[in-house]
Design a protein around this motif. Structure first.
Motif, PDB file in Angstrom:
ATOM      1  N   PHE A 116       0.836  -1.209   0.000  1.00 33.61           N
ATOM      2  CA  PHE A 116       0.000   0.000   0.000  1.00 33.61           C
ATOM      3  C   PHE A 116       0.869   1.256   0.000  1.00 33.61           C
ATOM      4  CE2 PHE A 116      -1.947   3.327   2.690  1.00 33.61           C
ATOM      5  CZ  PHE A 116      -3.020   3.682   1.871  1.00 33.61           C
ATOM      6  N   LYS A 129       1.785   1.423  -4.024  1.00 29.65           N
ATOM      7  CA  LYS A 129       0.531   2.147  -4.263  1.00 29.65           C
ATOM      8  C   LYS A 129      -0.628   1.214  -4.619  1.00 29.65           C
ATOM      9  CE  LYS A 129       2.972   5.817  -3.605  1.00 29.65           C
ATOM     10  NZ  LYS A 129       2.963   6.423  -2.260  1.00 29.65           N
ATOM     11  N   GLU A 130      -0.599  -0.004  -4.062  1.00 29.16           N
ATOM     12  CA  GLU A 130      -1.699  -0.935  -4.279  1.00 29.16           C
ATOM     13  C   GLU A 130      -2.814  -0.674  -3.278  1.00 29.16           C
ATOM     14  OE1 GLU A 130       0.899  -4.669  -6.096  1.00 29.16           O
ATOM     15  OE2 GLU A 130      -0.089  -4.888  -4.156  1.00 29.16           O
ATOM     16  N   LYS A 131      -4.047  -0.878  -3.711  1.00 26.49           N
ATOM     17  CA  LYS A 131      -5.197  -0.576  -2.860  1.00 26.49           C
ATOM     18  C   LYS A 131      -5.312  -1.585  -1.716  1.00 26.49           C
ATOM     19  CE  LYS A 131      -7.998   1.680  -6.428  1.00 26.49           C
ATOM     20  NZ  LYS A 131      -9.269   1.637  -7.189  1.00 26.49           N
ATOM     21  N   VAL A 132      -5.722  -1.083  -0.565  1.00 23.19           N
ATOM     22  CA  VAL A 132      -5.997  -1.940   0.590  1.00 23.19           C
ATOM     23  C   VAL A 132      -7.444  -1.723   1.001  1.00 23.19           C
ATOM     24  CG1 VAL A 132      -5.425  -2.465   2.988  1.00 23.19           C
ATOM     25  CG2 VAL A 132      -3.607  -1.862   1.395  1.00 23.19           C
ATOM     26  N   THR A 133      -8.208  -2.804   1.042  1.00 28.53           N
ATOM     27  CA  THR A 133      -9.626  -2.686   1.390  1.00 28.53           C
ATOM     28  C   THR A 133      -9.813  -2.667   2.906  1.00 28.53           C
ATOM     29  OG1 THR A 133      -9.986  -5.078   1.444  1.00 28.53           O
ATOM     30  CG2 THR A 133     -10.211  -3.975  -0.699  1.00 28.53           C
TER      31      THR A 133
END
Length: 296
Positions: free
Chosen positions: A111, A115-119
């Motif tokens: 994240f 820059k990967e999405k974290v739910t």
């Protein structure tokens, strides 16, 4: 055998190999973690070099990847040192479970740095895993008793950072055999000065144990690579936690160690969080596949 079944078989084999690596590290006795790491990685670097030669992969990195390779190797080395210290000073199953916190740290570091999405669901799973780790660390006890567990926790964190760098390198086209080779060679070079100035004499049996640790570490690395080559992580990653079962067996047979009730609660919480993540990922993957089919 389907590819998924092969993937499951290989990832369980990798868990067995890594549990045997941990067992031999613990059997090697009261040696410095740096010395244990050197001999473990000396075998791995030879195995990785052989694999590079056989696959005709050049001994060089892709342009622009050196910095990320150093990050992966640095955190990987730190993770091994912390893990080996924890293995040598606490219950083998406890140390193995703390090291398996790394997937949750991968989510966190991905994240911030990739820059990967974290739910919200993933955030909840990471929080649950942290709570579970506290049951294993037992911070309310004396500092001397909690220290190995804290170091084991930090080892899982460092491993998570290293695996995040591996993910980044894969996205940049770096070959996995070279990543393993660079890490193993880097770790040997970093730990070599310590051996030159503060080497602790070993018996022939201790040396054998460390070389066997390196052999099984290499086997585990190749098996996990084969596992993910046959099936996606969302289908098989949960089986990696069988390492705790294997570690528990070795702990009981060799050291008569049985995890305490608080450790078992911690196992259940961490495994439960991992299982929830696995199911969540599977549902999302299946949902995406069905949506793609409808559009076609």
């Amino acid at each position: 055998m389907s590819k998924k079944q092969k993937g499951i078989l290989f990832i369980i084999l990798s868990a067995l190999c890594f549990s045997l690596m941990n067992m031999f590290v613990k059997l090697s006795g009261d040696l410095p973690s740096i010395q244990k790491s050197f001999f473990r990685n000396s075998v791995a670097v030879v195995a990785a070099a052989v694999l590079l030669v056989k696959s005709h992969t050049p001994f060089r990195w892709q342009k622009g990847n050196l910095g990320l390779l150093v990050v992966r190797a640095s955190f990987g080395t730190l993770g091994i040192l912390c893990n080996f210290y924890a293995i040598s000073h606490m219950n083998l199953a406890d140390a193995s479970m703390l090291n398996k916190l790394s997937p949750f740290f991968v989510i966190l570091f991905s994240f911030f740095f990739l820059k990967e999405k974290v739910t919200l669901f993933q955030t909840g799973a990471m929080t649950a895993a942290f709570v579970g780790s506290m049951f294993i660390i037992r911070p309310g006890f004396q500092f001397q008793e909690a220290l190995p567990a804290v170091i084991g926790f930090l080892g899982g964190l460092a491993a998570g950072a290293a695996y995040t760098a591996v993910r980044g390198l894969s996205l940049r086209g770096e070959k996995n055999p070279f990543i393993v080779f660079f890490f193993s060679a880097f770790s040997c070079l970093v730990t070599l000065p310590y051996l030159l100035f503060a080497y602790v004499p070993m018996s022939g049996l201790q040396l054998l144990y460390l070389l066997l640790a390196g052999l099984f570490a290499s086997g585990g690395q190749f098996a996990i690579t084969a596992a993910y080559a046959n099936a996606p992580g969302s289908d098989i990653s949960i089986y990696d936690y069988t390492i705790v079962i294997f570690a528990g067996i070795w702990s009981f047979l060799l050291w008569d160690e049985i995890p305490g009730i608080t450790s078992i609660i911690g196992y259940i919480i961490i495994f439960g969080a991992s299982l929830a993540m696995y199911l969540y990922k599977s549902i999302r993957t299946n949902g995406s596949s069905q949506s793609a089919r409808r559009k076609q």
